[in-house]
Write a protein that holds these residues in place. Structure first.
Motif, PDB file in Angstrom:
ATOM      1  N   VAL A 286       0.680  -0.600   0.502  1.00 47.23           N
ATOM      2  CA  VAL A 286       0.173   0.372   0.121  1.00 47.23           C
ATOM      3  C   VAL A 286       1.300   1.459   0.304  1.00 47.23           C
ATOM      4  O   VAL A 286       0.157   2.195  -0.607  1.00 47.23           O
ATOM      5  CB  VAL A 286      -1.222   0.112   1.423  1.00 47.23           C
TER       6      VAL A 286
ATOM      7  N   TRP B 111      -8.286   6.089  -4.883  1.00 44.57           N
ATOM      8  CA  TRP B 111      -7.902   5.038  -4.182  1.00 44.57           C
ATOM      9  C   TRP B 111      -8.776   4.653  -3.242  1.00 44.57           C
ATOM     10  O   TRP B 111      -8.775   3.083  -2.761  1.00 44.57           O
ATOM     11  CB  TRP B 111      -6.496   5.636  -3.546  1.00 44.57           C
TER      12      TRP B 111
ATOM     13  N   SER C 140      -8.493   0.095  -2.439  1.00 45.80           N
ATOM     14  CA  SER C 140      -7.971  -0.105  -1.111  1.00 45.80           C
ATOM     15  C   SER C 140      -9.504  -0.450   0.293  1.00 45.80           C
ATOM     16  O   SER C 140      -9.507  -1.696   0.872  1.00 45.80           O
ATOM     17  CB  SER C 140      -7.810   0.682  -0.826  1.00 45.80           C
TER      18      SER C 140
ATOM     19  N   ASN D  95      -8.859  -4.210   1.277  1.00 44.63           N
ATOM     20  CA  ASN D  95      -9.100  -3.888   2.620  1.00 44.63           C
ATOM     21  C   ASN D  95     -10.358  -5.681   3.090  1.00 44.63           C
ATOM     22  O   ASN D  95      -9.949  -6.176   3.536  1.00 44.63           O
ATOM     23  CB  ASN D  95      -9.349  -3.224   3.465  1.00 44.63           C
TER      24      ASN D  95
ATOM     25  N   ALA E  51     -10.519   6.646   6.460  1.00 44.04           N
ATOM     26  CA  ALA E  51      -9.902   6.842   4.740  1.00 44.04           C
ATOM     27  C   ALA E  51     -11.153   9.170   4.227  1.00 44.04           C
ATOM     28  O   ALA E  51     -10.380   9.608   3.467  1.00 44.04           O
ATOM     29  CB  ALA E  51     -10.790   5.615   3.525  1.00 44.04           C
TER      30      ALA E  51
END
Length: 191
Positions: free
Chosen positions: A24, A42, A46, A50, A102
């Motif tokens: 990452v 992203w 991501s 995950n 995030a």
């Protein structure tokens, strides 16, 4: 079933971090300075990574790579393979906190003036982004840290070494049984 102990689970946790960081960090390090919208783009990949790492692998193989390397397996309380629903529920709290973190990062980076952003190196972007996150981001960071610490503390105080995520999902982490040594093949004797 022999339950996965504290130190073995701590080892698995840090192995998983050691596996994920090289995957990452280079993407973020290379992408963030190039585009102010990088974290926005992203976000979904991501999230998929995950979920794949912490839900799919647990459901499919019985654990994350760190757990598998430490000879641990996630099982249902009755010893059955972990279900997809249990694997998702087991990861739900950390997933929700990760998503909120995030989103806070995306908000922070989008608050930077675009002209100034394009002139900044990665470290400066990261620092500026952290300072511009919404006020609730600090609470999310604290809750994330508390959740991770509680995972390890709670498993110390019950016989089955279950963490809060295991109680939520009806799972337990077990050690793989040691294989019995195999007897060498009998030598044939011919007379």
């Amino acid at each position: 079933m022999e339950y996965g102990g504290f130190w073995r689970r701590v080892d698995a946790f840090f192995i998983d971090i050691a596996i994920m960081l090289p995957l990452v960090l280079p993407l973020v390090y290379l992408g963030l300075p190039k585009s102010q919208s990088f974290l926005l783009y992203w976000f979904l990949p991501s999230l998929a990574l995950n979920l794949g790492y912490n839900v799919y692998l647990v459901n499919r193989f019985g654990g994350t790579p760190g757990q598998l390397l430490c000879k641990l397996r996630v099982r249902m309380l009755d010893g059955a393979r972990v279900t997809r629903q249990a694997a998702l529920l087991r990861h739900a709290v950390l997933l929700a906190l990760t998503i909120l973190s995030a989103i806070a990062g995306i908000i922070g980076v989008l608050r930077i003036d675009e002209a100034a952003y394009l002139q900044m190196p990665f470290i400066q972007i990261s620092a500026r982004m952290a300072g511009l996150r919404p006020s609730w981001a600090a609470t999310v960071d604290t809750l994330t840290q508390m959740w991770i610490v509680s995972e390890f503390v709670v498993l110390l105080f019950n016989k089955k070494r279950r963490a809060p995520q295991d109680f939520m999902a009806g799972t337990v982490v077990v050690k793989l049984p040691a294989r019995a040594p195999q007897a060498p093949p009998l030598a044939s004797t011919s007379t």
